[in-house]
Write a protein that holds these residues in place. Structure first.
Motif, short mmCIF file in Angstrom:
data_model
loop_
_atom_site.label_atom_id
_atom_site.label_comp_id
_atom_site.label_asym_id
_atom_site.label_seq_id
_atom_site.Cartn_x
_atom_site.Cartn_y
_atom_site.Cartn_z
N UNK A 237 0.84 -1.20 0.00
CA UNK A 237 0.00 0.00 0.00
C UNK A 237 0.87 1.25 0.00
N UNK A 238 0.37 2.29 -0.66
CA UNK A 238 0.97 3.60 -0.52
C UNK A 238 0.46 4.29 0.73
N UNK A 239 0.97 5.48 0.97
CA UNK A 239 0.62 6.21 2.18
C UNK A 239 -0.67 7.01 2.04
N UNK A 240 -1.15 7.16 0.81
CA UNK A 240 -2.38 7.89 0.57
C UNK A 240 -2.16 9.33 0.19
N UNK A 241 -3.10 9.86 -0.60
CA UNK A 241 -3.07 11.27 -0.98
C UNK A 241 -4.50 11.81 -0.90
N UNK A 242 -4.64 13.00 -0.32
CA UNK A 242 -5.97 13.57 -0.07
C UNK A 242 -6.51 14.23 -1.32
N UNK A 243 -7.75 13.90 -1.64
CA UNK A 243 -8.50 14.57 -2.71
C UNK A 243 -9.73 15.20 -2.08
N UNK A 244 -9.87 16.50 -2.27
CA UNK A 244 -11.03 17.23 -1.74
C UNK A 244 -11.73 17.92 -2.89
N UNK A 245 -13.02 17.62 -3.04
CA UNK A 245 -13.83 18.22 -4.10
C UNK A 245 -14.83 19.16 -3.43
N UNK A 246 -14.63 20.45 -3.65
CA UNK A 246 -15.46 21.43 -2.96
C UNK A 246 -15.39 22.76 -3.69
N UNK A 247 -16.51 23.49 -3.63
CA UNK A 247 -16.52 24.82 -4.22
C UNK A 247 -16.20 25.87 -3.16
#
Length: 119
Positions: A109-119
């Motif tokens: 597994x990788x460590x993860x990356x944050x994706x935020x979808x917001x206006x």
């Protein structure tokens, strides 16, 4: 020791696009199943997409079908192109890999990356 490192996460407006990348060191993806998973706030980790190296077979979760595309850019890199992003796509995205011809459950597994979808 094998290691996966994701990049490309960030903040994007609804309807926008992002491209996540996962680089593997200590392993060559050719005979691996590579996969992307995500975990939203208060939710379990879920499979987003996977690609089987030896067959080329690709599968997507229904929630991302026709919007996301998994690819192998070179022997030790996989990407997830995400289009038409929605607020419900907000999550930490993880890259995974398993040396297998069919099993998409990662043992790396990788460590993860944050994706935020917001206006």
């Amino acid at each position: 020791e094998a290691q996966l490192v994701e990049s490309g996460g960030g903040l994007v407006q609804p309807g926008g696009s992002l491209r996540l990348s996962c680089v593997g060191s200590g392993l060559v993806f050719g005979r691996y199943v590579v996969s992307w998973h995500r975990q939203g706030p208060g939710q379990d980790r879920e499979l987003v997409a996977y690609n089987i190296g030896v067959s080329g077979k690709t599968r997507y979760a229904d929630s991302v079908k026709d919007r996301f595309h998994i690819s192998r850019d070179n022997p030790n890199n996989t990407s997830l192109q995400m289009n038409a992003l929605k607020p419900e796509d907000t999550a930490v995205y993880y890259c995974g890999a398993r040396h297998s011809s069919y099993n998409y459950v990662p043992d790396h597994w990788g460590q993860g990356t944050q994706v935020t979808v917001s206006s």
